[in-house]
Design a protein around this motif. Structure first.
Motif, PDB file in Angstrom:
ATOM      1  N   LEU A 163       0.829  -1.209   0.000  1.00  0.00           N
ATOM      2  CA  LEU A 163       0.000   0.000   0.000  1.00  0.00           C
ATOM      3  C   LEU A 163       0.863   1.259   0.000  1.00  0.00           C
ATOM      4  N   ASP A 164       1.984   1.213   0.706  1.00  0.00           N
ATOM      5  CA  ASP A 164       2.903   2.356   0.695  1.00  0.00           C
ATOM      6  C   ASP A 164       3.534   2.532  -0.685  1.00  0.00           C
ATOM      7  N   GLU A 165       3.870   1.425  -1.334  1.00  0.00           N
ATOM      8  CA  GLU A 165       4.458   1.496  -2.671  1.00  0.00           C
ATOM      9  C   GLU A 165       3.479   2.120  -3.661  1.00  0.00           C
ATOM     10  N   VAL A 166       2.223   1.710  -3.591  1.00  0.00           N
ATOM     11  CA  VAL A 166       1.206   2.262  -4.491  1.00  0.00           C
ATOM     12  C   VAL A 166       0.995   3.745  -4.217  1.00  0.00           C
ATOM     13  N   ALA A 167       0.998   4.110  -2.941  1.00  0.00           N
ATOM     14  CA  ALA A 167       0.780   5.514  -2.574  1.00  0.00           C
ATOM     15  C   ALA A 167       1.895   6.420  -3.099  1.00  0.00           C
ATOM     16  N   THR A 168       3.098   5.889  -3.184  1.00  0.00           N
ATOM     17  CA  THR A 168       4.230   6.690  -3.666  1.00  0.00           C
ATOM     18  C   THR A 168       4.454   6.535  -5.170  1.00  0.00           C
ATOM     19  N   GLY A 169       3.596   5.748  -5.833  1.00  0.00           N
ATOM     20  CA  GLY A 169       3.693   5.619  -7.280  1.00  0.00           C
ATOM     21  C   GLY A 169       4.755   4.660  -7.764  1.00  0.00           C
ATOM     22  N   THR A 170       5.174   3.724  -6.931  1.00  0.00           N
ATOM     23  CA  THR A 170       6.166   2.737  -7.345  1.00  0.00           C
ATOM     24  C   THR A 170       5.526   1.741  -8.294  1.00  0.00           C
ATOM     25  N   ALA A 171       6.078   1.623  -9.503  1.00  0.00           N
ATOM     26  CA  ALA A 171       5.495   0.761 -10.525  1.00  0.00           C
ATOM     27  C   ALA A 171       5.829  -0.702 -10.275  1.00  0.00           C
ATOM     28  N   SER A 172       5.009  -1.582 -10.844  1.00  0.00           N
ATOM     29  CA  SER A 172       5.262  -3.015 -10.793  1.00  0.00           C
ATOM     30  C   SER A 172       5.402  -3.532 -12.223  1.00  0.00           C
ATOM     31  N   ALA A 173       5.548  -4.842 -12.350  1.00  0.00           N
ATOM     32  CA  ALA A 173       5.727  -5.431 -13.675  1.00  0.00           C
ATOM     33  C   ALA A 173       4.463  -5.343 -14.527  1.00  0.00           C
ATOM     34  N   VAL A 174       3.301  -5.120 -13.904  1.00  0.00           N
ATOM     35  CA  VAL A 174       2.054  -5.062 -14.664  1.00  0.00           C
ATOM     36  C   VAL A 174       1.479  -3.647 -14.727  1.00  0.00           C
ATOM     37  N   THR A 175       2.194  -2.654 -14.231  1.00  0.00           N
ATOM     38  CA  THR A 175       1.709  -1.272 -14.292  1.00  0.00           C
ATOM     39  C   THR A 175       1.668  -0.802 -15.736  1.00  0.00           C
ATOM     40  N   ALA A 176       0.518  -0.305 -16.164  1.00  0.00           N
ATOM     41  CA  ALA A 176       0.341   0.094 -17.563  1.00  0.00           C
ATOM     42  C   ALA A 176       1.247   1.267 -17.937  1.00  0.00           C
ATOM     43  N   ASP A 177       1.328   2.268 -17.074  1.00  0.00           N
ATOM     44  CA  ASP A 177       2.138   3.453 -17.366  1.00  0.00           C
ATOM     45  C   ASP A 177       3.137   3.624 -16.227  1.00  0.00           C
ATOM     46  N   VAL A 178       4.377   3.221 -16.454  1.00  0.00           N
ATOM     47  CA  VAL A 178       5.389   3.279 -15.396  1.00  0.00           C
ATOM     48  C   VAL A 178       5.868   4.702 -15.139  1.00  0.00           C
ATOM     49  N   ARG A 179       5.431   5.665 -15.950  1.00  0.00           N
ATOM     50  CA  ARG A 179       5.857   7.056 -15.771  1.00  0.00           C
ATOM     51  C   ARG A 179       5.010   7.800 -14.757  1.00  0.00           C
ATOM     52  N   GLN A 180       3.855   7.250 -14.419  1.00  0.00           N
ATOM     53  CA  GLN A 180       2.989   7.955 -13.480  1.00  0.00           C
ATOM     54  C   GLN A 180       3.591   7.919 -12.083  1.00  0.00           C
ATOM     55  N   THR A 187      -5.450  -2.395  -9.108  1.00  0.00           N
ATOM     56  CA  THR A 187      -6.285  -3.438  -9.694  1.00  0.00           C
ATOM     57  C   THR A 187      -5.945  -4.793  -9.065  1.00  0.00           C
ATOM     58  N   ASP A 188      -6.784  -5.780  -9.359  1.00  0.00           N
ATOM     59  CA  ASP A 188      -6.490  -7.130  -8.883  1.00  0.00           C
ATOM     60  C   ASP A 188      -5.158  -7.623  -9.434  1.00  0.00           C
ATOM     61  N   ALA A 189      -4.890  -7.278 -10.684  1.00  0.00           N
ATOM     62  CA  ALA A 189      -3.623  -7.698 -11.297  1.00  0.00           C
ATOM     63  C   ALA A 189      -2.434  -7.077 -10.562  1.00  0.00           C
ATOM     64  N   GLU A 190      -2.575  -5.811 -10.173  1.00  0.00           N
ATOM     65  CA  GLU A 190      -1.509  -5.152  -9.423  1.00  0.00           C
ATOM     66  C   GLU A 190      -1.292  -5.838  -8.079  1.00  0.00           C
ATOM     67  N   ILE A 191      -2.381  -6.148  -7.406  1.00  0.00           N
ATOM     68  CA  ILE A 191      -2.265  -6.791  -6.091  1.00  0.00           C
ATOM     69  C   ILE A 191      -1.602  -8.151  -6.222  1.00  0.00           C
ATOM     70  N   ARG A 192      -2.037  -8.939  -7.181  1.00  0.00           N
ATOM     71  CA  ARG A 192      -1.478 -10.279  -7.344  1.00  0.00           C
ATOM     72  C   ARG A 192       0.001 -10.219  -7.697  1.00  0.00           C
ATOM     73  N   GLU A 193       0.370  -9.308  -8.572  1.00  0.00           N
ATOM     74  CA  GLU A 193       1.778  -9.184  -8.955  1.00  0.00           C
ATOM     75  C   GLU A 193       2.633  -8.751  -7.772  1.00  0.00           C
TER      76      GLU A 193
END
Length: 221
Positions: A163-180, A187-193
């Motif tokens: 949750l902290d990573e998402v709040a700070t905009g840290t991208a994952s392997a399934v993040t559609a736009d890694v520049r945000q 999304t569920d895909a983000e959580i699972r990854e």
């Protein structure tokens, strides 16, 4: 003549036996001496003396005397008595030992305790505030995000860091736009990854995903 041949052969066999016995004794002694030199006992291995380490765990400084090779997981469980963090595979593959170090999740079985002197370490025991559960803990209970519960401490610590990573905009392997850099959609895909490093043999993944999704909406998470 026949008797002499047999006696001669018997003498030859006795001589060969004596030679093999002598060579065998010499080889055994040489091997034993080499083994003693190359494989010293644990007590003579350099660097096994204990060291004094102060770990800051859940807001409290804890002084321990440990060997330099003791992992953070073993220091927490065996020396300090915080057994919430579990030892599963002990190879960094299951995530049951996940704790937070300076806000980041790590596998505590893969790091040495003395490497974290001065760091802020948070275990599952340090997430709740008294009787008030952390939102992730409460959500896991509500959505039955555990069955046997063995992996649950690592799952929860990992989810808090997620949750902290998402709040700070840290991208994952399934993040559609890694520049945000903010406003990332969880999304569920983000959580699972992001939770893929934490395994649950009971298969409570749907409840885990639902719990993290609900906790993400809590202002206290």
């Amino acid at each position: 003549m026949r008797f002499r041949l047999r006696r001669r052969r018997f003498g030859q066999l006795m001589l060969l036996g004596a030679i093999f016995s002598t060579v065998g004794d010499w080889a055994s002694k040489a091997f034993a001496q080499t083994r003693r030199q190359s494989s010293p006992s644990v007590s003579t291995i350099p660097g096994t003396d204990t060291v004094d380490v102060t770990l800051r765990i859940n807001g409290t400084a804890r002084a321990v005397k440990i060997e330099p090779r003791v992992t953070l997981l073993d220091a927490l469980r065996e020396y300090i008595g915080l057994t919430g963090s579990k030892k599963g595979c002990d190879h960094g593959q299951c995530g049951a030992c996940t704790v937070l170090v300076n806000g980041r999740r790590i596998n505590s079985c893969l790091t040495l305790a003395l490497m974290h002197e001065g760091d802020e370490i948070t275990t599952i025991e340090g997430l709740a505030k008294g009787d008030e559960l952390h939102p992730v803990q409460a959500a896991f209970i509500k959505h039955d995000g555990f069955q046997c519960g063995y992996c649950t401490p690592g799952q929860i610590c990992s989810a808090v860091a997620l949750l902290d990573e998402v709040a700070t905009g840290t991208a994952s392997a399934v993040t559609a736009d890694v520049r945000q850099t903010g406003g990332m959609e969880l999304t569920d895909a983000e959580i699972r990854e992001r939770m893929s490093g934490n395994l649950c043999r009971c298969g409570a993944y749907p409840g885990i995903v639902a719990a993290i999704r609900e906790a993400s909406a809590s202002p206290q998470a």
